[in-house]
Every structure is written in structure tokens, then in C-alpha cells.
Scaffold this motif. Structure first.
Motif, short mmCIF file in Angstrom:
data_model
loop_
_atom_site.label_atom_id
_atom_site.label_comp_id
_atom_site.label_asym_id
_atom_site.label_seq_id
_atom_site.Cartn_x
_atom_site.Cartn_y
_atom_site.Cartn_z
N GLN A 437 -106.98 -49.52 30.96
CA GLN A 437 -107.40 -50.19 32.41
C GLN A 437 -106.21 -50.04 33.27
OE1 GLN A 437 -110.54 -50.99 33.10
NE2 GLN A 437 -111.12 -50.26 31.18
N LEU A 438 -105.06 -50.22 32.79
CA LEU A 438 -104.16 -50.10 33.96
C LEU A 438 -103.76 -48.66 34.13
CD1 LEU A 438 -101.22 -52.66 32.46
CD2 LEU A 438 -102.53 -52.92 34.65
N ALA A 439 -103.80 -47.84 33.21
CA ALA A 439 -104.30 -46.41 33.59
C ALA A 439 -104.81 -45.80 34.50
CB ALA A 439 -103.83 -45.67 32.16
N ILE A 440 -106.27 -46.35 34.33
CA ILE A 440 -107.26 -45.97 35.27
C ILE A 440 -106.83 -46.62 36.65
CG2 ILE A 440 -109.80 -46.72 35.69
CD1 ILE A 440 -110.08 -46.75 32.59
N LYS A 441 -106.49 -47.70 36.58
CA LYS A 441 -106.20 -48.36 37.94
C LYS A 441 -105.07 -47.51 38.62
CE LYS A 441 -107.11 -53.07 37.10
NZ LYS A 441 -106.47 -54.52 36.99
N LYS A 442 -104.07 -47.02 37.84
CA LYS A 442 -103.13 -46.08 38.51
C LYS A 442 -103.54 -44.91 39.14
CE LYS A 442 -98.69 -44.78 39.73
NZ LYS A 442 -97.69 -45.22 38.82
N ALA A 443 -104.39 -44.26 38.21
CA ALA A 443 -105.28 -42.97 38.70
C ALA A 443 -106.06 -42.93 39.70
CB ALA A 443 -105.97 -42.50 37.35
N ARG A 444 -106.65 -44.19 40.06
CA ARG A 444 -107.38 -44.37 41.10
C ARG A 444 -106.58 -44.47 42.33
NH1 ARG A 444 -111.58 -48.82 38.25
NH2 ARG A 444 -113.04 -47.13 37.33
N PHE A 445 -105.73 -45.25 42.13
CA PHE A 445 -104.62 -45.54 43.20
C PHE A 445 -104.16 -44.41 43.60
CE2 PHE A 445 -100.19 -46.13 44.40
CZ PHE A 445 -100.44 -47.13 45.69
N LEU A 446 -103.67 -43.37 42.79
CA LEU A 446 -102.92 -42.21 43.17
C LEU A 446 -103.83 -41.15 43.96
CD1 LEU A 446 -100.67 -40.20 43.31
CD2 LEU A 446 -101.14 -39.61 41.05
N ALA A 447 -105.11 -41.23 43.44
CA ALA A 447 -106.17 -40.59 44.14
C ALA A 447 -106.46 -41.06 45.60
CB ALA A 447 -107.39 -40.60 43.27
N GLN A 448 -106.40 -42.23 45.77
CA GLN A 448 -106.63 -42.83 46.87
C GLN A 448 -105.57 -42.37 47.85
OE1 GLN A 448 -107.44 -46.73 46.00
NE2 GLN A 448 -109.72 -46.46 45.46
N GLN A 449 -104.26 -42.80 47.30
CA GLN A 449 -103.05 -42.31 48.22
C GLN A 449 -102.97 -41.08 48.55
OE1 GLN A 449 -100.61 -44.83 49.36
NE2 GLN A 449 -102.35 -46.01 49.15
N TYR A 450 -103.19 -40.10 47.65
CA TYR A 450 -103.18 -38.76 47.83
C TYR A 450 -104.15 -38.28 48.90
CZ TYR A 450 -102.98 -33.77 47.32
OH TYR A 450 -102.91 -32.32 47.20
N SER A 451 -105.42 -38.62 48.85
CA SER A 451 -106.31 -38.46 49.92
C SER A 451 -105.98 -38.84 51.03
CB SER A 451 -107.61 -39.21 49.53
OG SER A 451 -108.72 -38.92 50.51
N PHE A 452 -105.21 -40.17 51.36
CA PHE A 452 -104.76 -40.62 52.63
C PHE A 452 -103.70 -39.92 53.15
CE2 PHE A 452 -101.89 -43.73 54.77
CZ PHE A 452 -102.53 -43.80 55.74
N LYS A 453 -102.86 -39.39 52.27
CA LYS A 453 -101.60 -38.64 52.90
C LYS A 453 -102.29 -37.31 53.44
CE LYS A 453 -98.53 -41.67 52.12
NZ LYS A 453 -97.89 -42.48 53.08
N SER A 454 -103.22 -36.94 52.41
CA SER A 454 -103.71 -35.77 53.08
C SER A 454 -104.44 -35.47 54.40
CB SER A 454 -104.75 -35.18 52.09
OG SER A 454 -104.10 -34.84 50.65
N ALA A 455 -105.29 -36.58 54.51
CA ALA A 455 -106.23 -36.70 55.86
C ALA A 455 -105.04 -36.94 57.00
CB ALA A 455 -106.70 -38.31 55.46
N ARG A 456 -103.98 -37.65 56.78
CA ARG A 456 -103.01 -37.81 57.60
C ARG A 456 -102.49 -36.45 58.14
NH1 ARG A 456 -98.40 -42.55 56.74
NH2 ARG A 456 -97.94 -41.59 58.75
N VAL A 457 -102.18 -35.46 57.14
CA VAL A 457 -101.58 -34.14 57.66
C VAL A 457 -102.57 -33.44 58.37
CG1 VAL A 457 -101.01 -32.09 56.59
CG2 VAL A 457 -99.96 -34.24 55.57
#
Length: 458
Positions: A437-457
């Protein structure tokens, strides 16, 4: 989004990770190949950079391999108290007991303790292909062909002919038949001796070979007088996935290698006598690696007929595998052989839970073929070409500034960049449902953070 924007977004995200350099892009640019091709080199580098980055305290979920498990207290005690002798002289009581135990449990005439799984595999090939210039036929993506340094050719003088490995780990039997040499002793050709299969299949993500394929393969091999050897490093995973006794699988093979260390366990609900009965029926002509999953630090058992083991003993000596007071290691092997508890089904369930969660991530960064998740290995791709598997593994293995606030703690998830621009994660006895479950949370967090950074660019 343009490729240049993607590159900027990746660099931006990487800058949020303490000391985590975007080095894999340099590898791709300079060498012109994806760094995931190098597997062990790139994976180790990615893991080292991830773990060493930053000073934030974090929980680590190690999904790199089922080889990372460590010996438990009972195993360490047994090693410390082992009675030893000179095994080259046949006088180490712990080794002799382990070899007798292995032969009895697996219903074989004899067994031999060997330092490593790679050496044990090589010895099996040497015994089956008795003359230099003999040939074995293997899948082009098999562990024996890809990850064992070509030792069969380098050290044994055995030539390999490859067949195309299909998506389910099998290969086309018509193609196999076309590879079999005829007309020996024609001076132009090597002599076909051996066919090797792998079950479950490592590179293809723990795929289980269908019983129908093995039956047809066995018939074809018998037709031409060939031997079928199964690299069954995760054979018990295959048996659990198919819901059959291991002997149902092995009846279609002449020999088999089985890693007891890769989470080989029997259901805890069975009585001790039932467990022993199953184990005794388990394997015919087998090699058992002890260094993964069950926690034994080193060692393989190579089992077969007395003639087979006599030849294997000579090959082991020639390869430098004759150890002296090796009972310290054999003591760990004895624990690995007898400590069989129910865990494989849990590993399979946790792996599938993780894979399903990846498909449900929003935004959809991950691409997973759920039909291919059959055992304890998950392979997946990244939908965004601007994020390489090596960079992704670095990010998963590091802790970013906002992660603790969002997840409630820092989480480092260690994975391997794998073949074909994929990422590999492997479940084992040290990974719990909570870890998953911790690995799942980390994968979700990374997907959201990556999307946010991409949107800012953008």
C-alpha cells in the motif's frame, strides 16, 4: 507536449529530489541506446543514487528482486553452530546431511552442494552436453542465455541456438524443430543435445508456461532424442498460479532447476507429514538455488541420478566450486529446505493489487497488462516518453520535499529499470500488504507530482 517541454519537466521534477541527477538522459544521448538495456548496471546505479539522495528518514520498500531477503535468526544460529569438515574430502557432516536431505526430499538418488546458481546451471549444461561443440536450444530472452555471461560457450564449449521467446514465455515449436540439427556426425554442424525452458519467465514478468506447451515440447524432444531442462527458479510460483502440484509440471521435463530461495513454500495449513510428503514427490533431476527468498545467503543444490551427480562433482571441481569447510553454508541450506510456510499466494496477491492500482492512477502515467501479471513480478511501462525507466526508479527511490506532508511519511520504493523500456517490481517474503500500500501511495504521488510539473512547463 513537445519533447523539449517533456525534457524540461523531467529536469524540474528531478530538481525537487535531493541530489538526484538526470544522468540517464546523458547515457541515452551519448550511447544512443536506452539505459534499461543494461539492467543490472543501470538498476544498481539508479538504486544507489536513490537511496543515497537526501537525509530524510524514510520507510524503504525493496521491490528490486526476491534475492534481497536476509537470513533470519534461526538460520544465523544454525550457521554459527554448524559442525564442519573438509567437503572436498567428503568429510563435512553438515554438507553430507544437506545433500542426503535434498536427495530424500526430492526423491532423487543423489545431490550435490554448489556455491552459486550460475555455476549450478553451467554444470547442468556441461553434464547434459558432454562434448565440446554440442548444442543447446534456448529462448532468446531466457536467463540462461542473457544473464549468465554466455558461460556455456565461454567455459563449456557448448553452442547455443536460440528460438524467439513469445509473450507468454513459450516459443514456437515449429521454429524449435527447425533448429534441431540432423545428420550427426556431419562435420559441418554441432550436435543438438538439450532444450532449455524457463518457468516462471523472469524477463517477461513471471509468466507461467502452459502445461499443454510443456507436454508438446516433451513429445518433440523425445522424438529427436533430446533432453528438456527447465530453469525453474520460480517453479513453485508457477505451481501456485496453475493450482497444480509441481510434479504435474515436471512430468514434462527430464531435468529441472528450482530455487528454494525464491520464496519456495508450502501451505502453512498442511501438517508436517503432509508437507514432507509433498516435498518428497516434488522434483526429479533438479537444481535448487538456496540464496534467494528463503534467506539462505549462498548455495545451490544440484540433484539427479548417481551418474549425473558423479559427473557434476567433477565439473564442480574443474570450475573451482569445491569448497572446504562449507558446512557453515550448508547449515543455512538445511533451514531453507525445511522452513516452508505459506507465502507465495500472498506475494501474488500483493503484486496484482499493485498492478491494478497503477492502472487506476490519475493521471494515467502507467501502462500495465494485467493479463500478464500471473505471479510475483510486475512489469509496466511509462506512458510519457519524457520520463525514462531509470529516471522513474530514481524518483521512486528518493524522498521529495512535499512527500512527507502529503503521505505522512517518506517512502523509498526500490525497483529496477528493465528490458524494453519497462520497470520491474518483485514481491517476496519481506514485503507485506502494508508495504504494498505504501508503494501504491508513492506511485500515485509521483504520477500527480509529475503531471503538475508538466502542466507548469506547458
Amino acid at each position: 507536449m513537445t519533447s523539449s517541454a517533456l525534457s524540461v519537466s523531467v529536469r524540474s521534477l528531478l530538481r525537487c529530489i535531493n541530489g538526484c541527477p538526470p544522468s540517464s538522459r546523458n547515457v541515452r544521448r551519448v550511447l544512443g541506446v536506452d539505459p534499461g538495456r543494461f539492467y543490472y548496471d543501470s538498476a544498481k546505479a539508479a538504486a544507489d543514487r536513490a537511496v543515497s539522495s537526501g537525509s530524510v528518514s524514510a520507510h524503504t520498500v525493496d521491490l528490486r528482486s526476491d534475492t534481497v531477503t536476509k537470513p533470519g535468526t534461526a538460520m544465523r544460529r544454525a550457521m554459527a553452530e554448524a559442525e564442519v569438515g573438509d567437503d572436498v574430502f567428503g568429510e563435512d557432516p553438515a554438507v553430507n546431511e544437506l545433500q542426503k536431505m535434498a536427495a530424500d526430499i526430492f526423491g532423487m538418488e543423489a545431490a550435490l552442494f554448489i556455491p552459486t546458481g550460475t555455476m549450478s546451471n553451467l554444470i547442468a549444461v556441461m553434464v547434459h552436453c558432454r562434448e565440446r561443440g554440442d548444442e543447446m536450444i534456448v529462448g532468446d530472452l531466457s536467463h540462461l542465455h542473457v544473464y549468465e555471461q554466455g558461460g556455456s560457450a565461454q567455459l563449456a564449449g557448448v553452442h547455443s541456438a536460440t528460438v524467439t521467446t513469445l509473450a507468454d514465455g513459450t516459443f514456437d515449436l515449429d521454429q524449435l524443430e527447425s533448429k534441431i540439427r540432423h545428420g550427426y556426425p556431419d562435420a559441418h554442424y554441432p550436435r543438438s543435445r538439450l532444450v532449455c525452458v524457463e518457468n516462471t519467465h523472469n524477463i517477461l514478468g513471471g509468466r507461467v508456461l502452459p502445461l499443454s506447451f510443456l507436454q508438446e515440447l516433451h513429445s518433440l524432444a523425445d522424438k529427436y532424442g533430446l533432453v528438456v531442462h527447465m530453469d525453474g527458479a520460480r517453479l513453485m510460483n508457477a505451481a501456485v498460479a496453475l493450482g497444480v502440484h509441481p510434479s504435474v509440471i515436471l512430468q514434462h521435463c527430464h531435468t529441472v532447476s528450482v530455487c528454494l530461495s525464491k520464496d519456495l513454500r508450502l501451505p502453512a495449513s498442511l501438517s508436517r507429514r503432509s508437507k514432507l510428503g509433498i516435498a518428497i514427490q516434488f522434483i526429479a533431476h533438479m537444481q535448487s538455488c538456496l540464496a534467494e527468498g528463503l534467506g539462505a545467503p549462498v548455495g545451490s543444490m544440484l540433484c539427479g541420478s548417481k551418474d549425473f551427480i558423479q559427473r557434476a562433482l567433477r565439473a564442480r571441481k574443474a570450475l573451482g566450486g569445491g569448497l572446504r569447510q562449507s558446512g557453515i553454508l550448508a547449515a543455512a541450506g538445511k533451514i531453507a529446505l525445511t522452513d516452508m510456510t505459506n507465502r507465495l499466494e500472498e506475494d501474488h496477491r500483493n503484486a496484482r493489487t499493485f498492478a491494478k492500482a497503477l492502472t487506476q492512477c490519475d493521471p494515467p502515467l502507467y501502462q500495465v497488462d494485467l493479463a500478464a501479471i500471473e505471479t510475483n513480478i510486475v512489469r509496466f511501462r511509462l506512458r510519457d516518453p519524457g520520463l525514462s525507466p531509470t529516471e522513474f526508479c530514481e524518483l521512486m527511490g528518493a524522498v521529495s520535499e512535499g512527500e512527507v506532508e502529503t503521505l505522512g511519511q517518506g517512502v523509498r520504493v526500490l525497483m529496477f529499470p528493465h528490458v524494453g523500456d519497462t520497470v520491474r517490481a518483485v514481491w517476496h517474503l519481506d514485503i507485506s500488504e502494508e508495504d504494498t500500500q505504501l508503494a501504491i501511495k508513492k506511485a500515485r504521488f509521483l504520477a500527480q507530482q509529475y503531471s503538475f510539473k508538466s502542466a507548469r512547463v506547458r
